[in-house]
Design a protein around this motif. Structure first.
Motif, mmCIF file in Angstrom:
data_model
loop_
_atom_site.group_PDB
_atom_site.id
_atom_site.type_symbol
_atom_site.label_atom_id
_atom_site.label_comp_id
_atom_site.label_asym_id
_atom_site.label_seq_id
_atom_site.Cartn_x
_atom_site.Cartn_y
_atom_site.Cartn_z
ATOM 1 N N LEU A 1 -2.038 -16.009 -23.538
ATOM 2 C CA LEU A 1 -1.129 -14.687 -23.926
ATOM 3 C C LEU A 1 -0.688 -14.733 -25.485
ATOM 4 N N ASN A 2 -0.571 -16.047 -25.959
ATOM 5 C CA ASN A 2 -0.083 -16.179 -27.401
ATOM 6 C C ASN A 2 -1.479 -15.898 -28.204
ATOM 7 N N ILE A 3 -2.509 -16.170 -27.656
ATOM 8 C CA ILE A 3 -3.780 -16.039 -28.733
ATOM 9 C C ILE A 3 -4.348 -14.575 -28.550
ATOM 10 N N ILE A 4 -4.189 -14.015 -27.592
ATOM 11 C CA ILE A 4 -4.852 -12.887 -27.196
ATOM 12 C C ILE A 4 -4.664 -11.589 -28.362
ATOM 13 N N PRO A 5 -5.673 -10.961 -28.728
ATOM 14 C CA PRO A 5 -5.201 -10.016 -29.860
ATOM 15 C C PRO A 5 -5.133 -8.699 -29.106
ATOM 16 N N PRO A 6 -4.589 -7.893 -29.885
ATOM 17 C CA PRO A 6 -4.537 -6.275 -29.383
ATOM 18 C C PRO A 6 -5.929 -5.901 -29.462
ATOM 19 N N LEU A 7 -6.185 -4.803 -28.562
ATOM 20 C CA LEU A 7 -7.373 -4.191 -28.461
ATOM 21 C C LEU A 7 -7.799 -3.093 -29.452
ATOM 22 N N SER A 8 -6.650 -2.345 -29.745
ATOM 23 C CA SER A 8 -7.125 -1.252 -30.946
ATOM 24 C C SER A 8 -7.024 -1.958 -32.198
ATOM 25 N N ASN A 9 -7.775 -1.569 -32.934
ATOM 26 C CA ASN A 9 -7.578 -2.129 -34.578
ATOM 27 C C ASN A 9 -6.767 -1.188 -35.555
ATOM 28 N N SER A 10 -6.556 -1.445 -36.629
ATOM 29 C CA SER A 10 -5.509 -0.689 -37.757
ATOM 30 C C SER A 10 -6.152 0.621 -37.937
ATOM 31 N N HIS B 1 0.763 -1.245 0.047
ATOM 32 C CA HIS B 1 0.071 0.125 0.054
ATOM 33 C C HIS B 1 0.846 1.199 0.082
ATOM 34 N N LYS B 2 2.173 1.296 0.654
ATOM 35 C CA LYS B 2 2.973 2.614 0.615
ATOM 36 C C LYS B 2 3.363 3.073 -0.744
ATOM 37 N N TYR B 3 3.615 1.719 -1.778
ATOM 38 C CA TYR B 3 4.128 1.851 -3.003
ATOM 39 C C TYR B 3 2.942 2.434 -4.045
ATOM 40 N N LEU B 4 1.670 2.871 -3.524
ATOM 41 C CA LEU B 4 0.217 2.686 -4.275
ATOM 42 C C LEU B 4 0.609 3.901 -5.365
ATOM 43 N N LYS B 5 1.316 5.060 -5.053
ATOM 44 C CA LYS B 5 1.370 6.033 -6.193
ATOM 45 C C LYS B 5 2.226 5.418 -7.421
ATOM 46 N N THR B 6 3.034 4.603 -7.078
ATOM 47 C CA THR B 6 3.761 4.048 -7.980
ATOM 48 C C THR B 6 3.368 2.999 -8.969
ATOM 49 N N THR B 7 2.106 2.173 -8.454
ATOM 50 C CA THR B 7 1.407 1.310 -9.005
ATOM 51 C C THR B 7 0.376 2.000 -9.981
ATOM 52 N N ILE B 8 -0.183 3.203 -9.421
ATOM 53 C CA ILE B 8 -1.265 4.058 -10.119
ATOM 54 C C ILE B 8 -0.511 4.682 -11.226
ATOM 55 N N PHE B 9 0.768 5.360 -10.911
ATOM 56 C CA PHE B 9 1.684 5.901 -12.168
ATOM 57 C C PHE B 9 1.826 4.794 -13.366
ATOM 58 N N GLY B 10 2.202 3.467 -12.923
ATOM 59 C CA GLY B 10 2.446 2.414 -13.888
ATOM 60 C C GLY B 10 1.092 2.379 -14.780
ATOM 61 N N LEU B 11 -0.080 2.214 -14.145
ATOM 62 C CA LEU B 11 -1.462 1.922 -15.044
ATOM 63 C C LEU B 11 -1.893 3.289 -15.589
ATOM 64 N N THR B 12 -1.693 4.229 -15.281
ATOM 65 C CA THR B 12 -2.040 5.525 -15.760
ATOM 66 C C THR B 12 -1.136 6.154 -17.150
ATOM 67 N N SER B 13 0.399 5.927 -16.618
ATOM 68 C CA SER B 13 1.364 6.343 -17.749
ATOM 69 C C SER B 13 1.673 5.313 -18.688
ATOM 70 N N TYR B 14 1.862 4.392 -18.427
ATOM 71 C CA TYR B 14 2.537 3.150 -19.432
ATOM 72 C C TYR B 14 1.174 2.550 -20.350
ATOM 73 N N CYS B 15 0.140 3.119 -20.358
ATOM 74 C CA CYS B 15 -0.919 2.757 -21.051
ATOM 75 C C CYS B 15 -1.167 1.037 -21.397
ATOM 76 N N PRO B 16 -1.280 0.247 -20.525
ATOM 77 C CA PRO B 16 -1.150 -1.078 -20.790
ATOM 78 C C PRO B 16 -2.541 -1.488 -21.467
ATOM 79 N N ASP B 17 -2.374 -2.534 -22.301
ATOM 80 C CA ASP B 17 -3.285 -3.180 -23.175
ATOM 81 C C ASP B 17 -4.111 -3.965 -22.031
ATOM 82 N N PHE B 18 -3.787 -4.683 -21.156
ATOM 83 C CA PHE B 18 -4.426 -5.551 -20.401
ATOM 84 C C PHE B 18 -3.872 -5.496 -18.747
ATOM 85 N N ALA B 19 -4.553 -5.774 -17.908
ATOM 86 C CA ALA B 19 -4.034 -5.885 -16.380
ATOM 87 C C ALA B 19 -4.185 -7.342 -16.104
#
Length: 607
Positions: free
Chosen positions: A392-401, A268-286
């Motif tokens: 993980l091998n099959i999962i496709p990207p969310l955004s299309n071309s 919990h004390k590193y929560l700001k780092t975790t939120i930064f990772g989720l907001t800044s690095y734009c992950p496709d999935f969690a």
């Protein structure tokens, strides 16, 4: 955003959830109707789910074929004419383009979704034709699964599901980013160590040692910073990791698809780092990791809530199943299912127990954000690790071309997330290219500084996943070498943009927010830490429109003012703010550019 998502946040500890029904306007017939409709919808989705995935006496079926997207239905492909063959090859190129290099062909399925099936001989002939088509367009094919279908016929009939993969000509590999979240000690780093190193854990944390960046992380076994790990798959769907390749460059050369794991902190004390990772690095999935023996504890509920608030699709891994009895694992699964089915979540959990389930889960997960696959595995015995690799091998990207093309047409904009000084290279920045295209030798401007200014710089070289890269495209993460550019002029949260762009810099902005949790009342003068993309800064509430104060679950338009320096923002950007147990989400509705608002001399001195 439904205010009831606050149920997941709680107060940052595992105090258990309140009765969810209490959040649905008590004493109000609309609330009752809403609750009934939720239950009805859930029953409908469950029945639809069962209809698609469970065998029945009636001919099962899939949704009708869509014109767009990367899924193609073919009843049979037997001895096509030359003209028909050329048409089919063009069609395959279109499906591959829609899936950004990946397409799924369902053989033995009619265009309306009826699973008619084929005899063994016809199926083999159709698969051979598909193989010839793939060779013509330069793609590889992998048969994901074959299954028998109940159709009005005495002869057994089968359908086949085939993955076709071709790395686009202008790219080195397909790339997906997966953020790894979950409570402290749930086994996040160990799972990544096992997946990326190819060796099982010894039960005492050996697998995670290569992931840690600091001495105190090795000593405590707890991640406190953001680290990146890569897992590759070749064109045939085989795993490419450090067990066979010595360096990241070798993995990048051998792989046609790369999964970049963003290992985030659980404490919990590193929560700001975790939120930064989720907001800044734009992950496709969690990937939410839950320990089988402790269940939903600590920050699990909070991490799930944050990922949902940011609309990041989630799949769940229950780790450490070797430590406890089967009954304990099942209890943890039931606990997760209860949370996922709550109003505000409205997810459809799907427990993956076979390769067939993993294939189905990957496709349904990409098509419907409500499907939440749940894996149960062990990093010590290796139980079910192959299932998550298939997924993980099959999962496709969310955004299309199309979306990708539109972003690449815009002016260059690169978010600065990390800053390093590398011997004999100079200043290096890491981050994500939000829009446009970036090449070696490009001239950009970086800012804003404390005074709202931008400095000129030149891109010396680019690296992706630790290997050299000439061109960077929108949506890709990379590190850029800036040569002798002064490091002290840079900070996290800055942007590097094209000189032609006229970026909007502001001290103050308006946002429409929902207060997810607050112990007392939220009012003018309150200070919070605001996360908007890669921006993370303390801001003061300057005004709350239409209300004196806000309580948990209430909405309002609020004016925020940054304390330290102005920032580059965009209207519509997602916003997440926190202060202690106070949490809220929203989006930016209006900016007050620097020209409209000048800080006083004293404020300038403080900055």
């Amino acid at each position: 955003m439904d205010a009831r998502v606050s149920e997941l946040f709680g107060s940052g500890n595992d105090s258990g959830s309140q009765d969810v029904a209490s959040n649905v306007l008590p004493g109000n017939s609309y609330g009752v109707a809403l609750k009934k409709s939720c239950v009805k919808m859930h029953k409908k989705s469950k029945s639809r789910f069962a209809r698609n995935f469970k065998p029945s006496n009636n001919p099962p079926y899939l949704p009708p074929e869509a014109e767009e997207g990367n899924i193609e239905y073919k009843l049979k492909l037997i001895n096509p004419t030359q003209y028909r063959f050329e048409h089919l090859a063009t069609q395959m190129k279109w499906r591959l383009q829609e899936g950004r290099g990946e397409a799924v062909y369902q053989i033995g399925v009619e265009d309306n979704g009826i699973l008619a099936g084929l005899s063994e001989e016809d199926l083999r002939t159709s698969l051979n034709t598909l193989h010839e088509l793939a060779e013509k367009v330069g793609a590889d094919i992998t048969v994901l699964r074959e299954r028998e279908v109940d159709f009005d016929s005495d002869v057994p009939r089968k359908i086949a599901e085939v993955l076709i993969r071709k790395v686009p000509d202008d790219q080195q590999f397909l790339d997906l980013r997966v953020a790894v979240i979950g409570n402290v000690d749930s086994g996040k780093s160990t799972l990544l160590g096992v997946l990326t190193q190819g060796e099982l854990d010894n039960g005492r944390g050996r697998a995670r040692l290569n992931l840690f960046r600091h001495l105190h992380e090795i000593q405590t076994g707890r991640t406190s910073s953001i680290s990146f790990e890569i897992l590759g798959f070749n064109s045939k769907g085989e795993v490419v990791n450090y067990s066979e390749s010595r360096t990241a460059e070798e993995i990048c050369e051998s792989a046609s698809k790369m999964i970049t794991f963003i290992d985030l902190a659980g404490h919990h004390k590193y929560l700001k780092t975790t939120i930064f990772g989720l907001t800044s690095y734009c992950p496709d999935f969690a990937m939410l990791v839950v320990s089988a023996n402790t269940g939903i504890a600590g920050t699990t509920r909070e991490h799930l809530g944050i990922a949902m608030a940011l609309k990041v699709p989630i799949f769940i891994v229950i780790s450490k199943v070797d430590l406890c009895m089967r009954a304990t694992v099942e209890r943890t699964v039931r606990q997760l299912e209860r949370v996922l089915k709550q109003p505000g979540c409205n997810k459809v959990p799907m427990v993956v127990s076979s390769t067939d389930d993993a294939v189905t889960a990957a496709q349904q997960f990409a098509q419907s954000p409500n499907i939440t696959p749940i894996f149960t595995l062990s990093c010590v015995t290796g139980e079910s690790l192959d299932l998550i690799k298939v997924f993980l091998n099959i999962i496709p990207p969310l955004s299309n071309s199309k979306e990708q093309e539109e972003l690449m047409q815009q002016l260059t904009e690169f978010q600065v997330d990390e800053i390093y000084t590398v011997p004999e290279v100079g200043t290096v920045v890491g981050g994500t290219l939000s829009s446009g295209i970036c090449r070696e030798g490009d001239d950009l401007v970086v800012g804003p500084t404390d005074l709202g200014q931008f400095h000129k710089l030149t891109i010396e070289s680019i690296q992706r996943n630790r290997s050299a890269c000439r061109v960077l495209r929108a949506g890709q993460a990379a590190t850029l070498a800036l040569g002798n550019f002064e490091r002290s002029l840079l900070r996290k949260g800055m942007v590097m943009v094209s000189p032609e762009m006229d970026p909007t810099i502001c001290w103050m902005f308006e946002a429409e927010i929902v207060l997810l949790f607050h112990a007392k009342t939220f009012h003018k003068g309150f200070q919070v830490t605001v996360h908007i993309g890669n921006v993370r800064q303390t801001a003061t509430v300057e005004a709350v429109f239409g209300k004196e104060e806000l309580r948990t679950g209430e909405k309002a338009v609020v004016v925020f003012k940054f304390l330290k320096h102005p920032e580059y923002l965009k209207v519509g950007a997602k916003l997440l703010f926190r202060e202690g147990v106070t949490k809220g989400i929203g989006h930016v509705t209006k900016l007050q550019p620097i020209a409209q608002y000048r800080p006083s001399q004293s404020e300038d001195d403080e900055a």
